[in-house]
Design an enzyme around this catalytic site. Structure first.
Site, PDB file in Angstrom:
ATOM      1  CE  LYS A 107     -11.219   0.787  10.939  1.00 34.29           C
ATOM      2  NZ  LYS A 107     -10.409   1.308   9.986  1.00 34.29           N
TER       3      LYS A 107
ATOM      4  CE  LYS B 252      -8.808  -2.118  13.906  1.00 35.18           C
ATOM      5  NZ  LYS B 252      -7.775  -2.685  13.350  1.00 35.18           N
TER       6      LYS B 252
ATOM      7  CG  ASN C  37      -0.243   0.022   2.446  1.00 38.37           C
ATOM      8  OD1 ASN C  37       0.540   0.941   2.664  1.00 38.37           O
ATOM      9  ND2 ASN C  37      -0.442  -0.988   3.088  1.00 38.37           N
TER      10      ASN C  37
ATOM     11  CB  VAL D 163      -3.723  -2.302  16.810  1.00 44.42           C
ATOM     12  CG1 VAL D 163      -5.195  -2.300  16.394  1.00 44.42           C
ATOM     13  CG2 VAL D 163      -3.354  -1.155  17.955  1.00 44.42           C
TER      14      VAL D 163
ATOM     15  CG  PHE E 245      -2.694   6.248  13.399  1.00 48.05           C
ATOM     16  CD1 PHE E 245      -2.078   5.991  14.352  1.00 48.05           C
ATOM     17  CD2 PHE E 245      -2.616   7.510  12.536  1.00 48.05           C
ATOM     18  CE1 PHE E 245      -1.181   7.036  14.855  1.00 48.05           C
ATOM     19  CE2 PHE E 245      -1.867   8.517  13.083  1.00 48.05           C
ATOM     20  CZ  PHE E 245      -0.978   8.193  14.447  1.00 48.05           C
TER      21      PHE E 245
ATOM     22  CE  LYS F 278       8.356 -12.723 -13.410  1.00 47.03           C
ATOM     23  NZ  LYS F 278       9.164 -12.274 -14.324  1.00 47.03           N
TER      24      LYS F 278
HETATM   25  O1  C5P Z   1      -8.820  -2.061  10.609  1.00 46.51           O
HETATM   26  P1  C5P Z   1      -7.955  -1.123  10.196  1.00 46.51           P
HETATM   27  O2  C5P Z   1      -6.758  -1.443   9.315  1.00 46.51           O
HETATM   28  O3  C5P Z   1      -8.642   0.167   9.540  1.00 46.51           O
HETATM   29  O4  C5P Z   1      -7.308  -0.486  11.580  1.00 46.51           O
HETATM   30  C1  C5P Z   1      -6.182   0.464  11.455  1.00 46.51           C
HETATM   31  C2  C5P Z   1      -5.441   0.127  12.757  1.00 46.51           C
HETATM   32  O5  C5P Z   1      -5.108  -1.068  12.933  1.00 46.51           O
HETATM   33  C3  C5P Z   1      -3.968   1.100  12.576  1.00 46.51           C
HETATM   34  O6  C5P Z   1      -3.608   1.515  13.951  1.00 46.51           O
HETATM   35  C4  C5P Z   1      -3.216  -0.142  12.156  1.00 46.51           C
HETATM   36  O7  C5P Z   1      -2.171   0.014  12.707  1.00 46.51           O
HETATM   37  C5  C5P Z   1      -3.946  -1.328  13.037  1.00 46.51           C
HETATM   38  N1  C5P Z   1      -3.819  -2.656  12.266  1.00 46.51           N
HETATM   39  C6  C5P Z   1      -2.988  -3.656  13.059  1.00 46.51           C
HETATM   40  N2  C5P Z   1      -3.092  -5.010  12.338  1.00 46.51           N
HETATM   41  C7  C5P Z   1      -3.730  -5.204  11.188  1.00 46.51           C
HETATM   42  C8  C5P Z   1      -4.625  -4.196  10.486  1.00 46.51           C
HETATM   43  C9  C5P Z   1      -4.410  -2.905  11.231  1.00 46.51           C
HETATM   44  O8  C5P Z   1      -2.335  -3.441  14.136  1.00 46.51           O
HETATM   45  N3  C5P Z   1      -3.947  -6.318  10.443  1.00 46.51           N
END
Ligand code: C5P
Length: 405
Positions: free
Chosen positions: A341, A345, A213, A312, A327, A292
């Site tokens: 979130k 979370k 990304n 997170v 974030f 590949k």
């Molecule tokens: O669910 P989403 O990706 O939108 O959430 C963003 C937050 O979750 C950010 O703090 C990101 O660092 C964390 N995140 C994570 N592990 C993942 C996906 C997101 O820690 N697999």
């Protein structure tokens, strides 16, 4: 937010340049000292025409540095040492000439050499005649400096020493101290450990391809620098980005979400604050091809993706969990998704930003709306370096509030 003791223990180089407002520097030195800052004063030759070095030496309690090539001063604290010593460089008053020389990146006296040699944030409080201030040359110089992250305090408007009226007056010393205090991260995380994730993750498809990304890692790296400024012991778990490690940060490089998760879980147990800035991939390949994948002209390629671990959330569900900040990068309904979130979370705080065309990822400026269970705060569009400091100051405030309940 009050930030009265933000300057306690901060090492500040105060640059004084040639302006009639240099007489106010004496008061400024006193006030910065009263605010708890450690000060070293550097004067330009022009400044010495308006106020004597002896005055500022007496008030600051340290020799005032003036000459670039002075054997005595270089042996006491040379310009490179001074550049490294400073947490912040404040130039007040900053004359039109000094602003022009800074914009050009000149190093023709001690102060400009010091600014060029230092990685510390630079704040300038301009003071000059209103016509000089309004001159396009000055405004262009300032715009250049601001684009490089230099921050401006003032100027004020009103009666000028030259008898004119208008913008260009040096801010009052109390306002300069208050303005600087707002920019600085208070050193309230001494003895604390902060872990930060930053950047994207790359999920391999085969030995040469990956899913990634647009995250640049800039915000996470700026958060790490802000945590160091707060006095914390900082571990930065960085995805694949080409950024310099901030001074004083322990960096662990990873590539995939799984590696990021493992590095976090291995190191998080003694952490007090965890900040998940990384744009972790949401999916990874179920099976990574050993060789590949050959392209075929007419056939579609199907990739089977499985969700990655949510790092997170995993940290937030640890029995001895740190204070957890996440974030949320969203393209729409930012506040709703972010608050959702925060709850799902199990976070203590979430910083939400709008991403999309020229917003959020891979740019130097950003705006945030921060939510925590009892409140919210908006941070307007600003450089990520300063935004990170402002956010870290809020995190410290909320962390201390939670700790004391
Ligand atoms: O669910 P989403 O990706 O939108 O959430 C963003 C937050 O979750 C950010 O703090 C990101 O660092 C964390 N995140 C994570 N592990 C993942 C996906 C997101 O820690 N697999």
């Amino acid at each position: 937010m009050t930030n009265n003791d933000a300057l306690v223990g901060k090492k500040i180089v105060l640059g004084v340049t040639g302006s009639i407002a240099a007489y106010k520097s004496a008061d400024l030195v006193r006030r910065l000292g009263d605010a708890g800052a450690e000060l070293r004063v550097v004067m330009t030759k022009g400044a010495c025409e308006f106020i004597t070095p002896l005055t500022l030496q007496t008030l600051s309690g340290h020799p005032v540095a003036i000459e670039l090539l002075d054997a005595d001063q270089e042996s006491a604290m040379g310009h490179i040492k001074l550049a490294r010593w400073a947490d912040w460089i404040l130039i007040a008053p900053a004359s039109a000439d000094t602003i022009a020389r800074l914009a050009q990146g000149r190093a023709d006296d001690l102060l400009t050499s010091l600014c060029l040699a230092s990685e510390s944030p630079l704040v300038i409080a301009p003071a000059m005649n209103n016509k000089m201030w309004e001159n396009q040359a000055t405004q262009e110089n300032l715009a250049q400096l601001q684009a490089r992250g230099v921050q401006l305090l003032g100027p004020a408007s009103g009666d000028q020493a030259c008898g004119e009226q208008g913008a260009g007056r040096l801010l009052e010393p109390t306002d300069i101290v208050a303005g600087l205090s707002k920019l600085v991260v208070p050193a309230k995380l001494r003895g604390k450990r902060v872990m930060i994730t930053a950047g994207p993750t790359y999920e391999p498809i085969d030995p040469v391809r990956f899913i990634g990304n647009r995250s640049s890692g800039k915000m996470g790296f700026a958060m790490a620098a802000a945590a160091v400024e707060a006095g914390a012991d900082v571990v930065l778990i960085a995805g694949p980005v080409h950024l310099m490690t901030p001074h004083g940060v322990r960096r662990i490089n990873v590539e995939t979400a799984q590696q990021m998760n493992d590095a976090v879980i291995d190191n998080v147990h003694t952490c007090d604050i965890f900040v998940g800035c990384a744009a972790v991939a949401d999916f990874q390949l179920e099976t990574v091809a050993e060789n590949k994948i050959k392209k075929t002209k007419h056939e579609k390629l199907h990739l089977d993706l499985i969700p990655t671990l949510d790092i997170v959330s995993a940290v937030a569900s640890l029995p001895d969990k740190p204070f957890v900040v996440g974030f949320a990068a969203e393209t729409e309904q930012v506040a709703d998704y972010a608050q959702d979130k925060l709850n799902t979370k199990g976070l203590d705080m979430i910083a939400a930003n709008q991403v999309g065309a020229n917003m959020g990822f891979a740019v130097d400026n950003n705006a945030l709306q921060v939510f925590w269970p009892q409140g919210t705060q908006a941070f307007p569009l600003t450089a990520k370096t300063q935004l990170a400091r402002d956010l870290m100051t809020l995190i410290i405030e909320r962390y201390n509030a939670k700790d004391s309940t």
